[in-house]
Design a protein around this motif. Structure first.
Motif, PDB file in Angstrom:
ATOM      1  N   ARG A 149      11.563 -81.721  -8.803  1.00 24.88           N
ATOM      2  CA  ARG A 149      10.917 -81.394  -7.526  1.00 24.88           C
ATOM      3  C   ARG A 149      11.876 -80.874  -6.462  1.00 24.88           C
ATOM      4  O   ARG A 149      11.450 -80.264  -5.496  1.00 24.88           O
ATOM      5  N   ASP A 150      13.166 -81.094  -6.635  1.00 22.42           N
ATOM      6  CA  ASP A 150      14.127 -80.765  -5.577  1.00 22.42           C
ATOM      7  C   ASP A 150      14.823 -79.415  -5.762  1.00 22.42           C
ATOM      8  O   ASP A 150      15.796 -79.122  -5.086  1.00 22.42           O
ATOM      9  N   VAL A 151      14.319 -78.569  -6.634  1.00 23.48           N
ATOM     10  CA  VAL A 151      14.926 -77.262  -6.881  1.00 23.48           C
ATOM     11  C   VAL A 151      14.094 -76.183  -6.212  1.00 23.48           C
ATOM     12  O   VAL A 151      12.876 -76.131  -6.370  1.00 23.48           O
ATOM     13  N   GLU A 152      14.751 -75.329  -5.453  1.00 19.65           N
ATOM     14  CA  GLU A 152      14.084 -74.231  -4.750  1.00 19.65           C
ATOM     15  C   GLU A 152      14.524 -72.890  -5.348  1.00 19.65           C
ATOM     16  O   GLU A 152      15.479 -72.828  -6.115  1.00 19.65           O
ATOM     17  N   LEU A 159      22.382 -70.789  -9.098  1.00 19.16           N
ATOM     18  CA  LEU A 159      22.760 -71.309 -10.409  1.00 19.16           C
ATOM     19  C   LEU A 159      22.929 -70.175 -11.417  1.00 19.16           C
ATOM     20  O   LEU A 159      23.860 -70.166 -12.214  1.00 19.16           O
ATOM     21  N   LEU A 160      22.030 -69.229 -11.351  1.00 18.81           N
ATOM     22  CA  LEU A 160      22.105 -68.073 -12.240  1.00 18.81           C
ATOM     23  C   LEU A 160      23.379 -67.274 -11.990  1.00 18.81           C
ATOM     24  O   LEU A 160      24.041 -66.825 -12.930  1.00 18.81           O
ATOM     25  N   CYS A 161      23.736 -67.108 -10.723  1.00 22.99           N
ATOM     26  CA  CYS A 161      24.975 -66.393 -10.390  1.00 22.99           C
ATOM     27  C   CYS A 161      26.187 -67.160 -10.917  1.00 22.99           C
ATOM     28  O   CYS A 161      27.169 -66.551 -11.356  1.00 22.99           O
ATOM     29  N   GLY A 162      26.108 -68.489 -10.909  1.00 24.63           N
ATOM     30  CA  GLY A 162      27.191 -69.293 -11.468  1.00 24.63           C
ATOM     31  C   GLY A 162      27.348 -69.058 -12.959  1.00 24.63           C
ATOM     32  O   GLY A 162      28.468 -68.942 -13.477  1.00 24.63           O
ATOM     33  N   LEU A 181      22.078 -70.778 -20.569  1.00 16.44           N
ATOM     34  CA  LEU A 181      20.677 -70.801 -20.125  1.00 16.44           C
ATOM     35  C   LEU A 181      19.994 -72.079 -20.577  1.00 16.44           C
ATOM     36  O   LEU A 181      19.196 -72.665 -19.832  1.00 16.44           O
ATOM     37  N   GLY A 182      20.271 -72.526 -21.776  1.00 10.30           N
ATOM     38  CA  GLY A 182      19.706 -73.784 -22.266  1.00 10.30           C
ATOM     39  C   GLY A 182      20.133 -74.958 -21.408  1.00 10.30           C
ATOM     40  O   GLY A 182      19.321 -75.843 -21.081  1.00 10.30           O
ATOM     41  N   VAL A 183      21.416 -74.986 -21.034  1.00  7.26           N
ATOM     42  CA  VAL A 183      21.915 -76.048 -20.159  1.00  7.26           C
ATOM     43  C   VAL A 183      21.196 -75.995 -18.805  1.00  7.26           C
ATOM     44  O   VAL A 183      20.786 -77.031 -18.258  1.00  7.26           O
ATOM     45  N   GLY A 187      18.794 -78.797 -17.233  1.00  9.32           N
ATOM     46  CA  GLY A 187      19.125 -79.345 -15.926  1.00  9.32           C
ATOM     47  C   GLY A 187      17.997 -79.226 -14.915  1.00  9.32           C
ATOM     48  O   GLY A 187      17.935 -79.997 -13.958  1.00  9.32           O
ATOM     49  N   LEU A 188      17.107 -78.273 -15.129  1.00  9.63           N
ATOM     50  CA  LEU A 188      15.971 -78.113 -14.228  1.00  9.63           C
ATOM     51  C   LEU A 188      14.836 -79.085 -14.540  1.00  9.63           C
ATOM     52  O   LEU A 188      13.955 -79.306 -13.704  1.00  9.63           O
TER      53      LEU A 188
END
Length: 192
Positions: A149-152, A159-162, A181-183, A187-188
């Motif tokens: 719930r805390d991901v915007e 995260l993708l840029c990381g 991508l699996g990680v 994590g999401l």
């Protein structure tokens, strides 16, 4: 469609031609493997004054933004399609894979995607559209209990840029992209 300046005013015909010439030369330099985008060199190759280039693109990042518009629109379109996907988590995974491939393929686009500020209003609009579509996708995935719930939307972009940065600084093994991508997807997921 009449080209517009950063302030939204229509460009004079000669200014529009100069801007188009600068963009064409910049694309040619990129195609030739030169991603330095040195504004002085581009001005010389385009046959325009350095001041002309700097009026249209006050810095290298502004030029990258202009060069990334088409790619960014493609990402927005993909995000909107993912938001409409019946399976929100599958749509998110497909979107993340698409975005990672686009960013990995173009370091300038990756820089535009990760930048906290935008030189051009069109880039800001595209980021807002992207975040809106990703936000709708995340809302659906949260309702399905598929993500925390805390991901915007902005978090997902960062995260993708990381991941893109990790791939660029590693050995460029395409298999690593799927691992990362699996990680990220794991994590999401909501805590158990």
């Amino acid at each position: 469609m009449t080209p517009k300046s950063e302030q939204g005013q229509a460009l004079r015909a000669d200014a529009a031609r100069n801007r188009a010439r600068v963009l064409r030369v910049a694309r040619e330099r990129l195609a030739a493997g030169d991603d330095s985008l040195q504004l002085n060199a581009i001005a010389r190759l385009a046959g325009v004054g350095v001041g002309t280039v700097y009026r249209h693109f006050p810095n290298r990042h502004a030029l990258w933004e202009a060069l990334s518009t088409e790619r960014f629109q493609g990402l927005v379109d993909e995000a909107q399609a993912a938001a409409a996907d019946e399976d929100a988590l599958a749509g998110l995974h497909r979107l993340l894979r698409f975005a990672l491939l686009e960013a990995s393929d173009d370091s300038g686009f990756a820089a535009v995607l990760e930048s906290a500020s935008d030189a051009d209003a069109q880039t800001a609009e595209l980021k807002a559209e992207l975040d809106g579509a990703v936000g709708r996708l995340l809302d659906r995935a949260r309702r399905d209990g598929a993500i925390r719930r805390d991901v915007e939307a902005d978090d997902v972009r960062r995260l993708l840029c990381g991941i893109e940065h990790a791939l660029r600084s590693g050995d460029s093994d395409p298999k690593r992209a799927e691992v990362y991508l699996g990680v990220l997807i794991e994590g999401l997921r909501p805590p158990r």
